[in-house]
Design a protein around this motif. Structure first.
Motif: not given
Length: 504
Positions: A269-273, A283-289, A335-346, A368-370
């Protein structure tokens, strides 16, 4: 393996090798020697994929793993052997773990790539060349250990040169005279210099070296996905200490689970910052474990920050805004919101609109991608106080733009117009409109560089108009009357009209 009209053996098992079959032998010769020979077509693509997967699995030993030919791996163990109890213990552990996968590994370790490959393929079991002892370790090995072509090996055999050590005592000039082929001479000397460290040779690793990496092994394979957050917490804590020490934060992350069956399950995964907080990563990886397949269990885990950037420390401002939070905190929250939504939605599903170098309205904005857009910052330049004072000119006011812009301008039918002026009546989507007010025109000329590419675009005159019901539109006329009157080569008769946007 088939070569034109000849079918040759690509690989043989140990029993076939003991009975005299070798790789490259003609299939007809092999069947004549062993009439009951069992054989199957070689799956070259499958072999490459299996070797690639095995290289991924070997990331537990070092972040630098590369393929060595069609049946070997090269691992840069520099600075890694002490993690396994030393070089001998590391090779013994490798041999044991490969055996658990049902593979017999031939291992060798040396200071150069060529020497390590030679010892693994032709040396004694788990051969290790001591520091400064590469030439002695290679001296008794056959010439084939130098990774030479078959025709060059045949030439060496005809010259009576069968062991690598025979090349040491021969002066290079004398050695060159014994070769009839300049290509063969250069190949032998080049490979010899590579093995002895006189010529540099680098690895082409499977993955670029991660900026930061943490790993952990478990005595019992992990099969329960609910245990993965605890594994991640341990690894992210180790990784955070490294990142803090270097003043960095990760922007691209990979979590790998090395399974007991030799397969690798990975999440990226990538993060905005740049980030380094364990809670945010959890929180980010938990969405995809739940996407990870641990098979019969994973015994080794790796968390890597594949890309890193300077980490900007933020602090609360004494001047809080109306919402009660500082601007820096709002940026972090976004940035945290963008990270979580990008992990969940792509990553491609969440996009931001940003400016683009064009004054044509539909090309002045790009999507462009968020994750990419959130990292971009706008730089504002101010005049330096050291410069001599001069009257400052305020920038010209920006032209008004509609709140809603159509992706593509839609044609309208103008029923009454004034030359070079706005329309009095027009029809859009079969609905007539009577204009009561109008402002303009605002001229937007075509971009000259598109003309050089052979793309013809007409001049646009934009008008802000209002109909009798109080609705405001942004329309433009494409083309000029005088241009068409003077140039018969221009297409069409009268200029065309289009609706491009809507004001509030």
């Amino acid at each position: 393996m088939q070569e034109q009209s000849a079918v040759r053996l690509h690989a043989v098992d140990e029993r076939a090798a003991r009975l005299g079959l070798t790789r490259g032998m003609m299939l007809t010769d092999a069947k004549a020697r062993l009439p009951g020979l069992l054989h199957a077509p070689a799956d070259m693509e499958g072999d490459r994929a299996a070797l690639q997967g095995l290289a991924e699995w070997c990331l537990r030993y070092s972040p630098f793993v590369a393929a060595d030919g069609e049946d070997g791996l090269l691992i840069d163990a520099t600075g890694c052997a002490h993690l396994f109890g030393g070089e001998e213990a590391m090779l013994a552990r490798m041999e044991s773990q490969f055996a658990k996968l049902g593979l017999k590994a031939y291992l060798g370790m040396a200071q150069t790539v060529g020497a390590a490959s030679a010892l693994a393929r032709f040396g004694p079991p788990r051969a290790i060349a001591p520091q400064g002892g590469v030439s002695e370790a290679l001296s008794a090995l056959p010439m084939a250990a130098l990774r030479l072509e078959p025709q060059v090996l045949l030439l060496l055999q005809r010259l009576g040169l069968t062991k690598i050590g025979q090349l040491y005592a021969m002066p290079r000039l004398a050695l060159a005279r014994r070769f009839r082929s300049r290509v063969a001479e250069e190949a032998v000397l080049f490979r010899l210099d590579q093995a002895l460290g006189r010529q540099p040779e680098s690895l082409n690793p499977l993955h670029p070296a991660p900026s930061f990496r943490a790993h952990a092994g478990y005595s019992e394979p992990v099969q329960d996905l609910s245990f993965l957050p605890e594994v991640l917490r341990r690894l992210s804590a180790d990784l955070k200490s490294m990142l803090v020490r270097e003043g960095q934060g990760g922007t691209r992350w990979t979590f790998r689970a090395l399974r007991v069956d030799g397969q690798v399950a990975a999440l990226s995964l990538r993060t905005a910052q740049p980030v380094r907080e364990e809670a945010h990563l959890a929180r980010l990886f938990k969405e995809r474990f739940e996407q990870m397949d641990l098979g019969l269990g994973a015994e080794y885990f790796i968390l890597s920050a594949d890309e890193a950037a300077p980490f900007a420390q933020s602090q609360s401002s004494w001047a809080e805004n109306e919402e009660g939070g500082s601007a820096s905190r709002q940026e972090e929250a976004l940035a945290g919101l963008i990270d979580r939504l990008s992990v969940r939605l792509g990553a491609e599903a969440l996009r931001l609109q940003g400016p683009q170098d064009s004054h044509v309205p539909e090309r002045a904005v790009q999507s462009r991608p968020a994750l990419e857009g959130a990292a971009m910052k706008e730089i504002a330049w101010s005049s330096s106080p050291s410069l001599p004072s001069a009257p400052l000119r305020s920038p010209p006011p920006r032209p008004l733009r509609p709140l809603r812009l159509l992706t593509k301008p839609e044609p309208i039918e103008v029923m009454a117009e004034v030359p070079d002026g706005p329309p009095m009546h027009f029809r859009w989507r079969h609905v007539p409109h009577q204009v009561t007010r109008a402002e303009g025109p605002e001229r937007i000329a075509p971009e000259w560089w598109r003309l050089q590419d052979g793309i013809f675009e007409e001049v646009r005159d934009y008008f802000r108009i209002e109909d009798v019901r109080g609705r405001r539109y942004w329309v433009f006329r494409a083309g000029l009357y005088q241009d068409r009157a003077q140039n018969h080569a221009l297409p069409g008769g009268a200029p065309s009209w289009f609706l491009h946007g809507f004001f509030a």
